[in-house]
Design an enzyme around this catalytic site. Structure first.
Site, PDB file in Angstrom:
ATOM      1  N   GLU A 177      -3.752   1.615  -7.496  1.00  0.00           N
ATOM      2  CA  GLU A 177      -4.281   2.582  -6.800  1.00  0.00           C
ATOM      3  C   GLU A 177      -3.534   3.795  -6.838  1.00  0.00           C
ATOM      4  OE1 GLU A 177      -6.481   1.756  -2.926  1.00  0.00           O
ATOM      5  OE2 GLU A 177      -4.520   1.429  -2.320  1.00  0.00           O
TER       6      GLU A 177
ATOM      7  N   HIS B  11       0.818  -1.099   0.093  1.00  0.00           N
ATOM      8  CA  HIS B  11      -0.052  -0.055  -0.034  1.00  0.00           C
ATOM      9  C   HIS B  11       1.009   1.291  -0.048  1.00  0.00           C
ATOM     10  CE1 HIS B  11      -3.060   2.995   1.183  1.00  0.00           C
ATOM     11  NE2 HIS B  11      -4.071   1.982   0.719  1.00  0.00           N
TER      12      HIS B  11
HETATM   13  C1  PEP Z   1      -6.853   2.888   0.060  1.00  0.00           C
HETATM   14  O1  PEP Z   1      -6.552   3.386   1.139  1.00  0.00           O
HETATM   15  O2  PEP Z   1      -6.656   1.724  -0.333  1.00  0.00           O
HETATM   16  C2  PEP Z   1      -8.144   3.844  -0.525  1.00  0.00           C
HETATM   17  C3  PEP Z   1      -8.490   3.521  -1.882  1.00  0.00           C
HETATM   18  O3  PEP Z   1      -8.356   4.890   0.144  1.00  0.00           O
HETATM   19  P1  PEP Z   1      -9.559   5.993  -0.272  1.00  0.00           P
HETATM   20  O4  PEP Z   1     -10.674   4.901  -0.819  1.00  0.00           O
HETATM   21  O5  PEP Z   1      -9.958   6.891   0.966  1.00  0.00           O
HETATM   22  O6  PEP Z   1      -9.115   6.692  -1.455  1.00  0.00           O
END
Ligand code: PEP
Length: 246
Positions: free
Chosen positions: A168, A99
């Site tokens: 992400e 992450h």
């Molecule tokens: C995450 O922390 O993996 C994430 C996607 O956070 P958010 O949905 O708050 O952007």
């Protein structure tokens, strides 16, 4: 959406205590009333709640995951750390690794690779996060970064069946900003192209909410979402799921 199951992974980050768990009854009820639809709900709470959640989810279809682990498969003198088999022992079936919030604290691709290997050995399914920063995006380095994160993170890992990729973009996490449709389609295709066959499932994560999920669910080759902030509120989380599956 492509594959058989749509994934909804809740990343609770550093949120929640024993009182918070009562709010999950709404999600359990929702899942029981939706037997027809093929989706998976996976909660990744802080380690302190894994055991309680897995007990609460017995006889339901909801599953539990962890958010990180130490790289060592064996016990060791690592104060404050837990390894993947300790997490499995208290009920985790999945684990988020790589992450960006941990990369920001200094977690390298090499360390993530060791953690993934240890979690594979334990038998956990790995939600392997990759994503570029805003600076990398602005300097057109997105593909280069993703390629390097995938190659280094999965180095010498032959058995990829336990891997789920979560794309992400770092600049999207917690900001309310999501990638443009065209951009996201291209990037997901690029990620897919890094695998010869037996493509892993690919999730999107970054500010997913009830207002943008209608758009996001139309992106081809996405198998679900990794949801941070909005997953801490059962009503908002259910809203996302409902809008995706209907
Ligand atoms: C995450 O922390 O993996 C994430 C996607 O956070 P958010 O949905 O708050 O952007």
């Amino acid at each position: 959406m492509t594959n058989k199951y749509i994934y909804f992974v809740a990343n609770w980050k550093m949120f929640g205590d024993l009182r918070t768990l009562n709010s999950l009854d709404k999600v359990i009820k929702f899942s029981k009333n939706n037997k027809k639809n093929k989706f998976k709900i996976i909660y990744c709470p802080p380690n302190t709640l894994i055991r309680s959640l897995s007990k609460r989810f017995k006889k339901t279809k909801l599953e539990v995951g962890a958010q990180n682990c130490h790289y060592s498969y064996e016990y060791g003198a690592y104060t404050g750390q837990v390894n993947s088999s300790m997490l499995k022992n208290v009920g985790a079936k999945y684990i988020i690794l790589g992450h960006s919030e941990n990369r920001l604290l200094g977690e390298t691709n090499r360390l993530i690779n060791l953690k993934i290997k240890s979690a594979i050995k334990t038998g956990l399914k790995i939600i392997f996060c990759i994503g570029e920063t805003l600076k990398e995006k602005k300097t057109n380095k997105t593909n280069q970064i993703l390629k390097s994160q995938i190659e280094k993170g999965l180095k010498l890992i032959k058995k990829k069946s336990q891997i789920i990729i979560a794309y992400e973009p770092v600049w999207s996490i917690g900001t309310g900003i999501i990638p443009k449709e065209k951009e996201l389609i291209k990037t997901i295709l690029f990620i897919k192209s890094r695998f010869k066959k037996n493509y892993p499932k690919i999730l999107y994560g970054g500010s997913v909410n009830g207002d943008n999920v209608d758009k996001l669910k139309k992106i081809p080759n996405i198998d679900g979402f990794l949801i941070g902030g909005a997953s801490q509120n059962s009503k908002k989380f259910i809203d996302i799921i409902k809008k995706t599956i209907n």
